[in-house]
Enzyme design. Structure first.
Site, PDB file in Angstrom:
ATOM      1  N   ARG A 147     -27.021  -6.047   0.742  1.00 14.63           N
ATOM      2  CA  ARG A 147     -27.907  -7.055   1.317  1.00 14.63           C
ATOM      3  C   ARG A 147     -27.050  -8.027   2.120  1.00 14.63           C
ATOM      4  O   ARG A 147     -26.008  -8.476   1.640  1.00 14.63           O
ATOM      5  CB  ARG A 147     -28.645  -7.810   0.204  1.00 14.63           C
ATOM      6  CG  ARG A 147     -29.707  -8.746   0.742  1.00 14.63           C
ATOM      7  CD  ARG A 147     -30.393  -9.548  -0.351  1.00 14.63           C
ATOM      8  NE  ARG A 147     -29.680 -10.788  -0.619  1.00 14.63           N
ATOM      9  CZ  ARG A 147     -30.224 -11.825  -1.265  1.00 14.63           C
ATOM     10  NH1 ARG A 147     -31.448 -11.752  -1.730  1.00 14.63           N
ATOM     11  NH2 ARG A 147     -29.523 -12.921  -1.483  1.00 14.63           N
ATOM     12  N   TYR A 159     -30.360 -20.457   1.849  1.00 19.05           N
ATOM     13  CA  TYR A 159     -30.535 -19.469   0.797  1.00 19.05           C
ATOM     14  C   TYR A 159     -29.602 -18.267   0.947  1.00 19.05           C
ATOM     15  O   TYR A 159     -29.449 -17.716   2.034  1.00 19.05           O
ATOM     16  CB  TYR A 159     -31.985 -18.939   0.783  1.00 19.05           C
ATOM     17  CG  TYR A 159     -32.111 -17.726  -0.092  1.00 19.05           C
ATOM     18  CD1 TYR A 159     -32.188 -17.872  -1.472  1.00 19.05           C
ATOM     19  CD2 TYR A 159     -32.062 -16.436   0.434  1.00 19.05           C
ATOM     20  CE1 TYR A 159     -32.237 -16.767  -2.289  1.00 19.05           C
ATOM     21  CE2 TYR A 159     -32.104 -15.330  -0.376  1.00 19.05           C
ATOM     22  CZ  TYR A 159     -32.198 -15.502  -1.741  1.00 19.05           C
ATOM     23  OH  TYR A 159     -32.221 -14.401  -2.558  1.00 19.05           O
ATOM     24  N   ASP A 220     -33.153 -10.501   3.049  1.00 18.78           N
ATOM     25  CA  ASP A 220     -34.211 -11.252   2.358  1.00 18.78           C
ATOM     26  C   ASP A 220     -34.626 -12.447   3.214  1.00 18.78           C
ATOM     27  O   ASP A 220     -33.812 -13.344   3.462  1.00 18.78           O
ATOM     28  CB  ASP A 220     -33.661 -11.724   0.996  1.00 18.78           C
ATOM     29  CG  ASP A 220     -34.747 -12.276   0.090  1.00 18.78           C
ATOM     30  OD1 ASP A 220     -35.875 -12.506   0.573  1.00 18.78           O
ATOM     31  OD2 ASP A 220     -34.460 -12.481  -1.111  1.00 18.78           O
ATOM     32  N   HIS A 222     -36.893 -14.555   2.299  1.00 15.19           N
ATOM     33  CA  HIS A 222     -37.218 -15.606   1.311  1.00 15.19           C
ATOM     34  C   HIS A 222     -38.427 -16.461   1.684  1.00 15.19           C
ATOM     35  O   HIS A 222     -38.378 -17.703   1.624  1.00 15.19           O
ATOM     36  CB  HIS A 222     -35.984 -16.460   1.013  1.00 15.19           C
ATOM     37  CG  HIS A 222     -35.752 -16.598  -0.464  1.00 15.19           C
ATOM     38  ND1 HIS A 222     -35.869 -17.789  -1.137  1.00 15.19           N
ATOM     39  CD2 HIS A 222     -35.440 -15.679  -1.397  1.00 15.19           C
ATOM     40  CE1 HIS A 222     -35.630 -17.597  -2.425  1.00 15.19           C
ATOM     41  NE2 HIS A 222     -35.370 -16.319  -2.610  1.00 15.19           N
ATOM     42  N   GLU A 246     -37.170  -8.141   3.229  1.00 18.10           N
ATOM     43  CA  GLU A 246     -37.840  -8.603   2.007  1.00 18.10           C
ATOM     44  C   GLU A 246     -38.506  -9.958   2.213  1.00 18.10           C
ATOM     45  O   GLU A 246     -37.957 -10.817   2.909  1.00 18.10           O
ATOM     46  CB  GLU A 246     -36.770  -8.713   0.909  1.00 18.10           C
ATOM     47  CG  GLU A 246     -37.278  -9.299  -0.381  1.00 18.10           C
ATOM     48  CD  GLU A 246     -36.135  -9.565  -1.362  1.00 18.10           C
ATOM     49  OE1 GLU A 246     -35.025  -9.031  -1.155  1.00 18.10           O
ATOM     50  OE2 GLU A 246     -36.352 -10.312  -2.319  1.00 18.10           O
ATOM     51  N   GLU A 272     -41.356 -10.199  -5.706  1.00 19.79           N
ATOM     52  CA  GLU A 272     -40.566 -10.744  -6.821  1.00 19.79           C
ATOM     53  C   GLU A 272     -41.270 -11.904  -7.514  1.00 19.79           C
ATOM     54  O   GLU A 272     -40.968 -12.196  -8.661  1.00 19.79           O
ATOM     55  CB  GLU A 272     -39.156 -11.140  -6.368  1.00 19.79           C
ATOM     56  CG  GLU A 272     -39.107 -12.327  -5.432  1.00 19.79           C
ATOM     57  CD  GLU A 272     -37.691 -12.667  -4.964  1.00 19.79           C
ATOM     58  OE1 GLU A 272     -36.921 -11.746  -4.679  1.00 19.79           O
ATOM     59  OE2 GLU A 272     -37.369 -13.864  -4.903  1.00 19.79           O
ATOM     60  N   ARG A 293     -41.299  -5.055  -5.326  1.00 19.05           N
ATOM     61  CA  ARG A 293     -40.147  -5.878  -5.694  1.00 19.05           C
ATOM     62  C   ARG A 293     -40.289  -6.555  -7.060  1.00 19.05           C
ATOM     63  O   ARG A 293     -39.537  -7.485  -7.372  1.00 19.05           O
ATOM     64  CB  ARG A 293     -39.963  -6.973  -4.643  1.00 19.05           C
ATOM     65  CG  ARG A 293     -39.211  -6.563  -3.440  1.00 19.05           C
ATOM     66  CD  ARG A 293     -37.747  -6.342  -3.735  1.00 19.05           C
ATOM     67  NE  ARG A 293     -36.974  -7.556  -3.869  1.00 19.05           N
ATOM     68  CZ  ARG A 293     -35.890  -7.656  -4.603  1.00 19.05           C
ATOM     69  NH1 ARG A 293     -35.455  -6.641  -5.308  1.00 19.05           N
ATOM     70  NH2 ARG A 293     -35.220  -8.783  -4.666  1.00 19.05           N
ATOM     71  N   GLU A 349     -31.771  -3.718  -7.097  1.00 19.42           N
ATOM     72  CA  GLU A 349     -30.914  -4.881  -6.827  1.00 19.42           C
ATOM     73  C   GLU A 349     -30.007  -5.120  -8.037  1.00 19.42           C
ATOM     74  O   GLU A 349     -30.459  -5.070  -9.178  1.00 19.42           O
ATOM     75  CB  GLU A 349     -31.803  -6.115  -6.600  1.00 19.42           C
ATOM     76  CG  GLU A 349     -31.037  -7.386  -6.320  1.00 19.42           C
ATOM     77  CD  GLU A 349     -31.973  -8.583  -6.112  1.00 19.42           C
ATOM     78  OE1 GLU A 349     -33.091  -8.559  -6.658  1.00 19.42           O
ATOM     79  OE2 GLU A 349     -31.580  -9.525  -5.404  1.00 19.42           O
ATOM     80  N   TRP A 412     -38.896 -22.354   0.275  1.00 19.14           N
ATOM     81  CA  TRP A 412     -37.489 -22.072  -0.023  1.00 19.14           C
ATOM     82  C   TRP A 412     -37.298 -20.613  -0.341  1.00 19.14           C
ATOM     83  O   TRP A 412     -38.100 -20.014  -1.016  1.00 19.14           O
ATOM     84  CB  TRP A 412     -36.998 -22.917  -1.215  1.00 19.14           C
ATOM     85  CG  TRP A 412     -35.575 -22.549  -1.497  1.00 19.14           C
ATOM     86  CD1 TRP A 412     -34.470 -22.949  -0.809  1.00 19.14           C
ATOM     87  CD2 TRP A 412     -35.117 -21.649  -2.507  1.00 19.14           C
ATOM     88  NE1 TRP A 412     -33.345 -22.357  -1.316  1.00 19.14           N
ATOM     89  CE2 TRP A 412     -33.708 -21.540  -2.360  1.00 19.14           C
ATOM     90  CE3 TRP A 412     -35.748 -20.899  -3.511  1.00 19.14           C
ATOM     91  CZ2 TRP A 412     -32.924 -20.725  -3.189  1.00 19.14           C
ATOM     92  CZ3 TRP A 412     -34.980 -20.100  -4.319  1.00 19.14           C
ATOM     93  CH2 TRP A 412     -33.568 -20.032  -4.155  1.00 19.14           C
TER      94      TRP A 412
HETATM   95  C1  CS2 Z   1     -34.018 -13.417  -4.780  1.00 22.28           C
HETATM   96  C2  CS2 Z   1     -33.601 -14.261  -5.889  1.00 22.28           C
HETATM   97  O1  CS2 Z   1     -32.819 -11.631  -5.614  1.00 22.28           O
HETATM   98  C3  CS2 Z   1     -33.572 -12.003  -4.748  1.00 22.28           C
HETATM   99  O2  CS2 Z   1     -34.008 -11.330  -3.864  1.00 22.28           O
HETATM  100  O3  CS2 Z   1     -34.895 -13.791  -3.843  1.00 22.28           O
HETATM  101  O4  CS2 Z   1     -32.285 -14.642  -5.670  1.00 22.28           O
HETATM  102  C4  CS2 Z   1     -34.463 -15.495  -6.158  1.00 22.28           C
HETATM  103  O5  CS2 Z   1     -34.159 -16.515  -5.280  1.00 22.28           O
HETATM  104  C5  CS2 Z   1     -34.260 -15.930  -7.572  1.00 22.28           C
HETATM  105  O6  CS2 Z   1     -34.531 -14.879  -8.424  1.00 22.28           O
HETATM  106  C6  CS2 Z   1     -35.141 -17.116  -7.927  1.00 22.28           C
HETATM  107  O7  CS2 Z   1     -35.077 -17.334  -9.282  1.00 22.28           O
HETATM  108 MG    MG Z   2     -35.679 -12.054  -2.891  1.00 26.78          MG
END
Ligand code: CS2
Ligand code: MG
Length: 412
Positions: A147, A159, A220, A222, A246, A272, A293, A349, A412
């Site tokens: 990634r 991030y 990602d 995010h 993602e 996620e 995810r 992941e 975020w």
């Molecule tokens: C994330 C995480 O792994 C990922 O793809 O987006 O790092 C996420 O920010 C955290 O699990 C939040 O707790």
């Molecule tokens: Mg993520």
């Protein structure tokens, strides 16, 4: 096989973890992960006050019935707190069932469909040299899929950029190279989508040029883009052949993905922050995503994740289970067993836990040549050292949040 003890163990070796530990009258121990990053104690209260009293004396063999009872009898369905609590019970019961049978959980789920699970690691850098160094470092660690997250000119903290491009060398005291930080208040980060969209395609072009066409690359977003911004990014990244993009838009508005899909063939991964099968129903039926995810920990456990993957299989949609360090070694093992058993596994992941975490949780899994395997210990294959866990009391920690240049709070 009745449950005689149900303890909720909170520990913070390299970061906070919540673990449910069930013991049966014949002495079998089952572990389940209930960690909800930044909101851990809400799940502790849910379990201790409302779930543990219901478990004592029940038959540990009845996984599906217990799941349905906890889900339906609460009346208030879904939500991350409820589903993390139920997940821990589900995992612990699968762990017990495996131990009772003398088999690893993946055998109970149908047996192995492959030799190992391709894993991806998190490379990041503030600029290209740092990013390249981080990618090489991950390749040295054995990763065969990467990634890529990068700094954006003009933004100071964003991030996914580790403070060190070689996090595994940052020492045992680090907070598991994840964005959450210990402290009384969340850290503030900055964001500007136009700068990000201008910068990112050039980064992927440079990475492809340096590392060649073969290496699977992921990114990602995010949850930060609008539908049309995400569509534009997906299109701009097409020449660099991403494994997936993602969370390109905030996951609540699933219709956004229809717009994105109309414009790009870059594969999409989402989920996620989802916590039930229902969150995926429309996305799968309309074929708006390519990868699921979800994490077993936030999704009610192994049982419902199995169900959503079976549904996804009808549409050639594959797994990409969430595996940051806020999933404990127990939750991680749960999804390794499932990933090994299902036909439609995609990728896993894998961020590595810190050294102190690995002393608290003894893990049976292996990572060889870019592939994970849950191991062949009976059950989930993870043991919890309760005395060691007790040495690391809970510490307040929050995920950061974003503000735009004019002060507006952003995703975020
Ligand atoms: C994330 C995480 O792994 C990922 O793809 O987006 O790092 C996420 O920010 C955290 O699990 C939040 O707790
Ligand atoms: Mg993520």
């Amino acid at each position: 096989m009745k449950i005689v003890t149900a303890d909720v163990v909170v520990t913070s070796p390299n970061r906070n973890f919540v673990t449910l530990r069930l013991v049966t009258d014949d002495g079998l121990v089952g572990l389940g992960d209930a960690t909800l990053n930044g909101r851990e104690l809400s799940v502790v209260a849910y379990l201790r006050e409302h779930v543990v009293p219901l478990l004592i004396g029940t038959d540990a063999a009845r996984i599906e019935d217990t799941w349905q009872f906890l889900y339906r009898s609460a009346y208030w369905r879904r939500g991350p707190v409820t589903m993390a609590a139920i997940a821990s019970v589900d995992m612990a019961l699968w762990d017990i069932k495996g131990k009772a049978a003398g088999m690893p959980v993946y055998q109970l789920l149908g047996g192995a469909s492959r030799k190992g699970l391709m894993a991806y690691g998190h490379a990041s850098g503030a600029d290209l040299p740092e990013l390249f160094d981080s990618i090489r470092h991950h390749q040295e660690l054995g990763y065969r899929s990467i990634r890529v997250q990068t700094g954006v000119p003009g933004l100071t903290k964003i991030y996914g950029i580790a403070s060190q491009s070689r996090p595994a060398e940052a020492g045992a005291e680090r907070y598991d190279h994840e964005p959450a930080q210990r402290g009384a208040l969340p850290a503030e980060e900055d964001w500007d989508t136009r700068s990000y969209l201008r910068h990112l395609p050039g980064v992927f072009e440079a990475v492809r040029h340096e590392f060649g066409p073969d290496l699977p690359l992921l990114h990602d977003g995010h949850h930060r883009m609008t539908p049309v911004q995400a569509a534009r990014l997906g299109k701009a990244l097409e020449p660099y052949d991403l494994f997936w993009l993602e969370d390109c838009t905030p996951a609540e508005n699933q219709e956004a993905l229809r717009v994105v899909r109309q414009h790009t063939t870059t594969p999409l991964a989402i989920g996620e922050v989802f916590n039930t099968v229902w969150d995926f129903q429309g996305l799968i039926r309309e074929q708006l995503i390519d990868y699921v995810r979800a994490a077993s920990t936030h999704f009610g456990g192994i049982s419902p994740l199995r169900k959503v993957m079976d549904y996804a299989a009808q549409y050639q949609i594959r797994s990409g289970f969430h595996g940051p360090t806020d999933i404990s070694p127990v939750g991680f093992a749960a999804q390794l067993h499932l990933g090994l058993a299902i036909h439609n596994f995609g990728i896993q992941e894998y961020m590595q836990h810190g050294e102190r975490t690995n002393r608290v949780f003894d893990q049976g899994m292996t990572f060889v040549d870019g592939h994970l395997h849950p191991g062949d210990r009976p059950g989930l294959g993870v043991e919890l050292d309760v005395d060691e866990a007790g040495k690391f009391p809970y510490e307040t920690a929050y995920l950061p949040y974003n503000r735009l240049a004019d002060g507006t709070v952003h995703d975020w």
